[in-house]
Design an enzyme around this catalytic site. Structure first.
Site, mmCIF file in Angstrom:
data_model
loop_
_atom_site.group_PDB
_atom_site.id
_atom_site.type_symbol
_atom_site.label_atom_id
_atom_site.label_comp_id
_atom_site.label_asym_id
_atom_site.label_seq_id
_atom_site.Cartn_x
_atom_site.Cartn_y
_atom_site.Cartn_z
ATOM 1 N N TYR A 141 0.693 -1.487 0.205
ATOM 2 C CA TYR A 141 0.172 -0.023 0.113
ATOM 3 C C TYR A 141 0.776 1.347 -0.221
ATOM 4 O O TYR A 141 0.345 1.729 -0.621
ATOM 5 C CB TYR A 141 -1.019 -0.272 0.813
ATOM 6 C CG TYR A 141 -1.603 1.260 1.448
ATOM 7 C CD1 TYR A 141 -3.043 1.336 0.668
ATOM 8 C CD2 TYR A 141 -1.416 2.028 2.073
ATOM 9 C CE1 TYR A 141 -3.801 2.020 0.884
ATOM 10 C CE2 TYR A 141 -2.247 3.205 2.358
ATOM 11 C CZ TYR A 141 -3.763 3.323 1.677
ATOM 12 O OH TYR A 141 -4.808 3.521 1.748
ATOM 13 N N LYS A 198 0.952 4.222 -2.723
ATOM 14 C CA LYS A 198 0.559 5.180 -2.353
ATOM 15 C C LYS A 198 1.932 6.180 -2.765
ATOM 16 O O LYS A 198 1.880 7.794 -3.479
ATOM 17 C CB LYS A 198 -0.327 5.753 -1.009
ATOM 18 C CG LYS A 198 -1.126 5.252 -0.726
ATOM 19 C CD LYS A 198 -2.138 5.688 -1.907
ATOM 20 C CE LYS A 198 -3.986 4.871 -1.326
ATOM 21 N NZ LYS A 198 -4.546 5.531 -2.297
#
Length: 247
Positions: A159, A163
């Site tokens: 993740y 991002k």
């Protein structure tokens, strides 16, 4: 931003059937934008949001596709463009998590997060950017990163990678589109209160936040709303974090 400023301007908000995306869609509708509500699976939730948009006096559409599916995204978006013309704005909000310690993280969990969170940026924006440019009326693009993309987070290597990648992509796209008067900015939320936060996590997490509370979806939406407004026309290539002072 007043409704007069936004009149006739249409914005796509991906992942807007719930959570932060829903709050953004409703905030923009209140500001006078027409909203394309996007969902991957739960079309009933999307319909409910679209009804709220229309109750605010704005037009709405429901676009259903998986942002990780390039062909499906292009097909649905192209059909919408042919019917309604170029978007004025796009909010790239859709994303997923598949958390685990890195040594235990499966290839499937890595790939699914990469394909949704990072490939989704390309899959959604690639069909939309040239129509925005050709419309010659400027525009707004806002991506949703995370504090995990700024500082990393244990158990979220996949993740955090996506991002952080979104931040780089946002900054590069802002350079390409600046002369077209299309601004491209990134909002990086910290811990935002949702029904997924359990009590044990909440008690520990609040100790890390100087403001000693979680953020609200409306607080993220308000920043996105400002970045979409005419008042933000000289703001581009920026990353703004809504995190209560965590970073």
């Amino acid at each position: 931003m007043s409704a007069v400023d936004a009149k006739g301007r249409r914005v796509l908000v991906t992942g807007s059937s719930r959570g932060i995306g829903k709050a953004i869609a409703l905030q923009l509708a209140e500001a006078g934008f027409d909203i394309a509500v996007h969902c991957r699976g739960n079309i009933d939730q999307a319909r409910a949001v679209a009804e709220q948009v229309e109750a605010l006096g704005r037009r709405s559409w429901i676009l259903q596709f998986d942002v990780a599916d390039r062909a499906a995204a292009e097909r649905v978006l192209t059909e919408h463009l042919e019917s309604e013309g170029a978007f004025y704005g796009v909010v790239c909000n859709a994303g997923i998590t598949r958390d685990n310690a890195f040594p235990a993280m499966s290839g499937e969990d890595w790939d699914s997060v990469i394909h949704t969170n990072l490939d989704g940026f390309y899959n959604v924006l690639r069909p939309l950017v040239m129509p925005m440019v050709s419309a010659r009326r400027g525009g707004r693009i806002v991506t949703l990163s995370s504090i995990a993309g700024l500082a990393g987070n244990r158990g979220q290597v996949n993740y955090s990678a996506t991002k952080a990648g979104l931040i780089g992509a946002t900054k590069a796209l802002a350079l390409e589109l600046g002369k077209r008067h299309i601004t491209v900015n990134c909002v990086a939320p910290g811990i935002i209160e949702t029904d997924m936060i359990d009590d044990v996590f909440a008690a520990e997490a609040k100790k890390m936040i100087p403001l000693r509370r979680f953020g609200q979806t409306e607080e993220v939406a308000s920043l996105v709303g400002y970045l979409m407004s005419d008042q933000a026309s000289y703001i581009t290539r920026q990353v703004i974090s809504v995190n209560g002072g965590m970073l």
